[in-house]
Motif scaffolding. Structure first.
Motif, mmCIF file in Angstrom:
data_model
loop_
_atom_site.group_PDB
_atom_site.id
_atom_site.type_symbol
_atom_site.label_atom_id
_atom_site.label_comp_id
_atom_site.label_asym_id
_atom_site.label_seq_id
_atom_site.Cartn_x
_atom_site.Cartn_y
_atom_site.Cartn_z
ATOM 1 N N GLU A 151 0.827 -1.209 0.000
ATOM 2 C CA GLU A 151 0.000 0.000 0.000
ATOM 3 C C GLU A 151 0.862 1.260 0.000
ATOM 4 O O GLU A 151 0.521 2.250 -0.653
ATOM 5 C CB GLU A 151 -0.936 -0.014 1.206
ATOM 6 N N LYS A 152 1.986 1.210 0.713
ATOM 7 C CA LYS A 152 2.902 2.363 0.681
ATOM 8 C C LYS A 152 3.478 2.527 -0.720
ATOM 9 O O LYS A 152 3.611 3.658 -1.222
ATOM 10 C CB LYS A 152 4.026 2.141 1.701
ATOM 11 N N GLU A 153 3.818 1.419 -1.354
ATOM 12 C CA GLU A 153 4.333 1.471 -2.721
ATOM 13 C C GLU A 153 3.287 2.061 -3.666
ATOM 14 O O GLU A 153 3.606 2.887 -4.533
ATOM 15 C CB GLU A 153 4.721 0.069 -3.187
ATOM 16 N N ASN A 155 0.902 4.177 -2.888
ATOM 17 C CA ASN A 155 0.801 5.615 -2.619
ATOM 18 C C ASN A 155 1.947 6.388 -3.264
ATOM 19 O O ASN A 155 1.741 7.459 -3.862
ATOM 20 C CB ASN A 155 0.792 5.868 -1.112
#
Length: 232
Positions: A151-153, A155
């Protein structure tokens, strides 16, 4: 599209043509990067959706087992069983480069060599549902770390897509048309100056030709008059 405020000279024209060439190459590269980022982002979003559903199912099972354990055991017994965790983890954060974007990679290691050593209580006074909940939490933890990194990737890729899109639009709708308009203006101005110079040269040539004709005519008349005077 407003043109740039520059002097219409050949040197400026050559410089603008170089800038236009660089801007066009940059525009193509950025478009290719944006398209590749979008493809990577969409693939990641689909994978993220599947993994999130998997985590939600596993978490739901943990909550269900905890609820049953709370129903068959007293709250005090559950708190005492979980008061001193036996296993711990150390989360390691690394990064990888995806289309010039540094994205996090999470990994972990347990504080004890035996990764299955997760129960901090005896089995005599606890329910099987509590064991199942602890076991399920142990299994869901690495999946949650993977989901968090994913999910960070997503974003970070979304932010990079937006930045790249703005750059592409700035080149496509502002800079390149502005350079093209300015090059067109300078080319027309130089052509106009060249036509003016050619017209002036033709006029000078005509004047010089007329002067030469008048001078020849005067010489001929002088020679004729001299001839007449000589033979009278």
């Amino acid at each position: 599209m407003a043109r740039l405020n520059v002097n219409p000279t050949r040197m400026v024209l050559a410089s603008l043509k170089k800038r236009l060439s660089v801007a066009s190459r940059g525009h193509k590269l950025l478009k290719d990067k944006r398209d590749e980022l979008m493809k990577t982002f969409l693939d990641l979003a689909r994978e993220n959706k599947v993994l999130r559903e998997e985590v939600e199912i596993m978490i739901s099972g943990v909550y269900q087992n905890f609820s049953i354990a709370n129903a068959v055991m007293s709250s005090q017994a559950v708190e005492e069983a979980l008061m001193y965790p036996k296993q711990g983890v150390i989360v390691n954060v690394d990064k990888k480069n995806v289309m010039s974007v540094d994205v996090p990679v999470f990994d972990f290691e347990t504080t004890t060599n035996d990764v299955t050593d997760i129960y901090s209580y005896g089995f005599a006074t606890t329910s099987g549902e509590l064991d199942a909940a602890i076991s399920e939490l142990s299994r869901v933890f690495p999946v949650m770390l993977k989901l968090a990194a994913m999910e960070k990737e997503a974003n970070l890729l979304a932010d990079e897509i937006e930045k790249t899109r703005r750059r592409v639009n700035a080149l496509e709708y502002v800079m390149i048309p502005q350079l093209q308009e300015t090059i067109k203006y300078i080319t027309m101005k130089l052509d106009e100056n060249e036509r003016g110079n050619q017209t002036r040269l033709m006029k000078v040539k005509d004047m010089m030709l007329n002067e030469a004709i008048e001078e020849k005519r005067a010489q001929d008349e002088a020679m004729y008059n001299e001839y007449k005077e000589t033979h009278q």
